[in-house]
Design a protein around this motif. Structure first.
Motif, short mmCIF file in Angstrom:
data_model
loop_
_atom_site.label_atom_id
_atom_site.label_comp_id
_atom_site.label_asym_id
_atom_site.label_seq_id
_atom_site.Cartn_x
_atom_site.Cartn_y
_atom_site.Cartn_z
N ASN B 69 0.87 -1.16 0.00
CA ASN B 69 0.00 0.00 0.00
C ASN B 69 0.91 1.22 0.00
N GLU B 153 -0.79 -4.18 3.22
CA GLU B 153 -2.24 -4.18 3.32
C GLU B 153 -2.71 -5.62 3.12
N ASN B 281 -4.61 -5.88 9.58
CA ASN B 281 -4.59 -4.47 9.19
C ASN B 281 -4.42 -3.55 10.39
N THR B 284 -0.71 -2.97 10.78
CA THR B 284 0.07 -2.55 9.62
C THR B 284 0.65 -1.17 9.90
#
Lengths: 465, 616
Positions: B69, B153, B281, B284
């Motif tokens: 990402n 991601e 997530n 992250t």
């Protein structure tokens, strides 16, 4: 004022004006680099302000020296030498560590670097020792003593450790040469240095090939019907170079060595060892040293030490972001000055501190950037004028002490100016020594001023002997 | 004086030549060589790091588990900042406050870590949205520049433990490998991100550019000859079956435990579950509330960060029985049709020593496994230990120990995953030390025979043992890696090499039959699936801290097995209650693709809804 001190008769105006010119020019350059400080800390607190104070101290020292009896320096040469040596030992114990070297005494806001004064002390001692009628550089014992006088302070400085300042002491070899040290020492030294450096740049096997072919050539030249012999050696050399890839180089080397052995023995049996022996010795030493240099470079030196050498000899092997960075920035700054320079206070790279140590060791960058090629050329010419003038002054002295002292100074200033300017342009490895009179630094300025002052004083009384 | 004056000439020549060399070099730099003066305005060269994109991770069918990402770091060069810049606008665009602005620019310039002329990170992890807004105004803030970075991601909120996460490198890591990491770089901190850091990382590239006095880039230095490209990390292909992983995590919701499923033919791990889990997530690197999330996970009493699939060690209980049977038969102390009577417990010298439950008399090994008779296996264990005489238990126990090691028990397997625990099965030296002067004997240590006592195993070790039984005598070290996409890099050969258990294949018949019997008409009935023969063994791991752990290992189908797995659920009591049905459902899902019958769907619903978190 000067008349009260004994007038200005016989004063060497050339030296004095070059000196004053460079000190003032240096101060302007320091101001150019650090002008922005003045707004923040006031003039006296800024780098340029401090340098101005040191300039005042230095000029005062000149006046004092001018008024002291000229015999003082020869009489107390060894005492001064001893004191500077003591200060060098002392700094190892009491000194403060700045940037990894214990080279400074700090009092309040000022710091004194005794190694700068040791150069002056050693110049006096070397001059006094060699100047004595009892000393002859033809005698081994006297050669050793004079070497010891130089090596001792250099060794103590190496302990700080300060490679650059220690290296300066090699400049006394110029005075020794002038006073009769056999040139053979310089040839040997040069050969050793060349073998070592070659070992760092080229593959040692290649160096061995070249040296062997060259040695064969020398012997072939002395053979009857040399045309055939030289032709043979050249053919052999070409063959050896043709077969030097990969593993083949070992066979080429073995072959050449065998030919050299046979030819050498034949020549020896006919004409004796006078040519073959020294050539064989040089060959052994040269090849050995280049292998040793190559091996120790790869196995003993730490990566940052390898980098130092690579920056100088193999810049393509260096990381442009890392070790090469300083040198590239320095070269860029000088280069960006072009012919005319960007103008006083207009040097952007140096003002924005892109260049490291720009007011001390890399001050030449500021000159290069702001004054361009005109400025660089002028500074180099000024220095050349100074060192040439020093040799001229030396030769007109009646006193051996004064003559040698002048040569010592010529050597010191020459080494400083060549190494310093050379390093900012990538000609010599980056060795941290100041540009005399111009770089920031009180100890250096005072010590260099004292050196010049004593010389002017001695020179003024050259007819008094 | 003749010689002397010639020496003077030499010295003066030296000085002249040296000065000439310097002038020549200055002329070269300042007048001739244009490469150092590309543009009149260029005042500086600067280095930029080009960050490689980190390798992605795929499941066995090419479905993405992790991708990258884009996000941005804002760099600043201190001495190029315009003192009159609009700091209010600047702070508003970046959503930072004034205090941060001031603090982020106050660096210790003397430390050597920062330089006023070298860019450093002002603000990191700027999202693409914030960046887009800020970029329009970037020209108004000289000295600031943007650098692209990649964060992770996760398309599905699964496999958090398995994948691990990345974080900024710490000082030790930078000092340890300064050629690879500089402060601010990312590094895999756990899971596969950690195991395959070297492959996933990629190689940084560098570019050197010329800049003007406002910090604007004028052009590449030396036409970019010294620049290097960033090389992306390798994409990791794993053996994970994403649907199975996801389904297993759903079934395990609100339960504490772990599941490992292995393809017995390859040793590739199909599912690797530890619950309670979390959404990857959350951790992250772009998540600004990451610190809070992490804190919550650390403080959660259910310990969601503890990887129960590979780090939890518990007594294997009755799962030990099939393995013991195999070893005893191989050692020649047990024949497949041996009958051992059970009076509801194991008796010795008239004393009731180890309890058992009601079941018919076991007349064979397979029957004993089917009914999980304690008396039977304590007897077998004692026969193994006493093979060389009752007063000489050491060689017998050590032989057993050696065979267990061949099953991968009591030692680390060498899985390509961090944090593996070794489990434990004591050898004779342990008891020699423990009982010191006393002569110990097989009766004293009998509880080892039913997988209790000092015996400990991890879930992955038990799944691997199930795979070894499924293969009738060999296993491949369980692993995640299946290959690298678009790369000729080979998988570590240790993950293709067969390990033999040293058990003759003929002995697997009765054991596998017994495990099939346990599923068809024994303790593991709830694992049975229509049309597919599952072979399994339930167990109950005694837990000194509370209710027993429910455990189960199995493989299916009986012939030509395609999946072997171990399930462990904390504090869920008897293994048949939850571990077996969950295993059965996962096998059905894996082999058939869906849960078909209404009866099975009802079971699925019950498992999905079961909440065991309150159990202690």
């Amino acid at each position: 004022m000067l008349s009260r001190l004994g007038g200005t008769r016989n004063l060497d105006w050339t030296t004095l004006s070059v000196y004053l010119g460079m000190v003032i020019l240096g101060w302007l350059m320091i101001y150019a680099v650090t002008a922005s400080e003045v707004d923040k800390v006031g003039f006296l607190g800024s780098t340029a302000g401090k340098q101005a104070i040191w300039m005042g101290i230095s000029f005062f020292a000149l006046v004092v020296i001018y008024s002291i009896d000229w015999k003082f320096w020869q009489t107390f040469a060894f005492l001064i030498y001893g004191l500077t040596l003591l200060a060098l030992f002392g700094v190892l114990v009491f000194g403060s560590n700045i940037k990894g070297a214990t080279s400074w005494y700090t009092f309040g806001g000022a710091s004194i670097q005794p190694s700068e004064f040791a150069k002056f002390g050693t110049a006096l001692a070397v001059s006094a020792y060699l100047g004595s009628y009892k000393t002859s550089l033809k005698k081994y014992s006297h050669q050793i003593v004079s070497m010891l006088l130089i090596v001792l302070p250099a060794g103590v400085i190496l302990l700080q450790p300060d490679m650059g300042s220690a290296l300066v002491f090699s400049s006394f070899l110029i005075a020794l040469y002038r006073e009769g040290l056999s040139p053979i020492f310089f040839w040997i030294g040069g050969f050793i240095a060349a073998s070592l450096i070659a070992g760092l740049v080229f593959a040692p096997t290649d160096i061995a090939l070249v040296m062997l072919v060259f040695a064969l050539g020398v012997i072939a030249y002395r053979m009857p019907q040399r045309r055939w012999w030289i032709g043979g050696v050249l053919a052999l050399g070409a063959a050896a170079f043709y077969f030097r890839a990969e593993e083949m180089v070992h066979y080429s080397l073995a072959g050449l060595t065998a030919v050299f052995g046979l030819l050498g023995l034949y020549f020896w049996s006919r004409k004796g060892p006078r040519l073959v022996a020294p050539i064989s010795l040089a060959l052994a030493v040269g090849i050995g040293l280049s292998f040793a240099a190559n091996y120790s470079f790869n196995h003993f030196l730490k990566p940052h030490q390898q980098d130092r050498i690579n920056v100088w000899l193999n810049p393509s092997k260096c990381d442009p972001r890392g070790s090469l960075y300083n040198l590239m920035q320095s070269k860029m700054a000088i280069s960006s000055g072009g012919f005319q320079g960007k103008g006083f206070l207009q040097g952007k790279m140096t003002k924005l501190s892109y260049v490291p140590e720009q007011s001390t060791d890399f001050i030449f960058c500021t000159i290069g950037e702001e004054q361009g090629f005109i400025g660089s050329f002028a500074i180099i010419v000024l220095f050349l004028t100074l060192v040439i003038r020093l040799t001229v002054i030396a030769e007109r002295q009646r006193s051996a002490f004064s003559r040698i002292y002048a040569y010592c100074l010529a050597g010191i200033f020459f080494l400083h100016f060549f190494v310093n300017i050379g390093m900012t342009m990538g000609l010599v490895p980056i060795i941290g020594i100041p540009l005399p009179f111009i770089s920031k630094g009180g100890s250096a300025l005072l010590s260099f001023s004292i050196m010049i002052g004593v010389l002017l004083k001695l020179d003024r009384h050259r007819y008094n002997l | 004086m003749e010689a002397k004056s010639s020496r003077l000439t030499y010295i003066q020549t030296l000085f002249f030549v040296a000065a000439l060399v310097l002038v020549g070099k200055a002329m070269h730099l300042q007048l001739l060589d244009p490469s150092f003066r590309k543009e009149a305005d260029a005042v500086a060269i600067e280095n930029y790091t080009k960050y490689p994109s980190r390798g992605m991770i795929y499941d066995r069918n090419g479905k993405l588990l992790v991708h990258n990402n884009p996000m941005y770091d804002l760099l600043v060069t201190y001495n190029q900042i315009d003192p009159d810049m609009d700091t209010t606008l600047f702070c508003r665009l970046l959503r930072i406050d004034r205090d941060y602005f001031i603090k982020a620019l106050q660096k210790d310039w003397r430390s050597g870590r920062f330089s006023k002329s070298v860019p450093f990170v002002f603000l990191s992890k700027i999202s693409a949205a914030t960046f887009a807004r800020f970029q329009e105004y970037l020209y108004r803030f000289p000295g600031f520049e943007i650098q692209l970075r990649n964060a992770r991601e996760y398309p599905l909120p699964v496999a958090a433990h398995l994948l691990g996460y990345i974080r900024e490198v710490n000082k030790n890591e930078v000092d340890g490998q300064p050629e690879l990491y500089t402060p601010g770089d990312y590094i895999g901190a756990n899971g596969l991100e950690y195991s395959y850091e070297n492959e996933l990382r990629g190689q940084k590239g560098f570019s050197i550019v010329l800049k003007d006095n406002l910090g604007r880039i004028v052009g590449p230095y030396r036409q970019g000859h010294q620049d290097s490209k960033a090389e992306s990390g390798l994409d990791l292909l794993t053996s994970i079956d994403l649907p199975l992983q996801e389904y297993g995590e759903q079934l395990m919701r609100n339960k504490r435990g772990g599941i490992v499923a292995i393809d017995p033919k390859t040793g590739g791990i199909l599912a690797f579950i530890s619950t309670p889990t979390y959404d990857p997530n959350e951790l992250t690197i772009t998540n600004n509330t990451r610190g809070d999330s992490y804190g919550k996970l650390v403080q959660d009493p259910h310990k969601p960060l503890f990887n129960r699939a590979i780090m939890a060690q518990y007594p294997p209980g009755s799962l030990f029985k099939p393995i013991l049977s195999l070893i005893a038969m191989q050692m020649g102390v047990l024949s497949p049709d041996r009958t051992i009577r059970c009076g509801g417990a194991y008796f010795s010298g008239g004393q009731r020593l180890t309890g058992c439950h009601g079941h018919p008399t076991c007349t064979s090994v397979s029957m004993a496994i089917q009914h999980s008779c304690n008396a039977y296996f304590v007897t077998v264990f004692r026969d193994v230990v006493d093979k060389y005489g009752f007063y000489k238990p050491q060689p017998g126990l050590d032989t057993l120990h050696a065979y267990l090691q061949k099953f991968g028990l009591g030692q680390k397997l060498g899985v390509d995953f961090p944090g593996e625990k070794s489990g434990n099965f004591p050898a004779s030296s342990f008891f020699d030390k423990w009982y010191k002067e006393d002569k110990w004997n097989s009766v004293w240590i009998r509880s080892l025979g039913i997988g209790q006592g000092e015996a400990l195993a991890t879930n992955i070790q038990l799944a691997n043992a199930a795979a070894a039984i499924a293969n009738r005598g060999w296993y491949i070290t369980p692993h995640f890696v299946a290959g690298y996409r678009n790369s000729n890099r080979k998988v570590d050969p240790k993950y293709t090499q067969k390990h033999l258990t040293g058990i003759d294949p003929v002995y697997f018949g009765p054991v596998v039959d017994g495990m099939a019997g346990a599923v068809n008409a024994g303790t593991a009935r709830r694992a049975s699936i229509p049309e597919i023969q599952v072979c399994g063994k339930t167990g109950t791991a005694e837990n000194p801290h509370g209710e027993d752990h429910s455990i189960f290992f199995c493989f299916a189908p009986k012939e030509n097995p395609r999946i072997a797995m171990a399930v462990y659920i904390e504090n869920a009591g008897f293994g048949g209650t939850y571990a077996t049905p969950i295993a059965g459902l996962m096998i059905e899902k894996f082999l058939k693709g869906e849960i078909r019958s209404d009866e099975r769907k009802y079971l699925e619903k019950r498992m999905l809804e079961a909440n065991l978190l309150h159990l202690k």
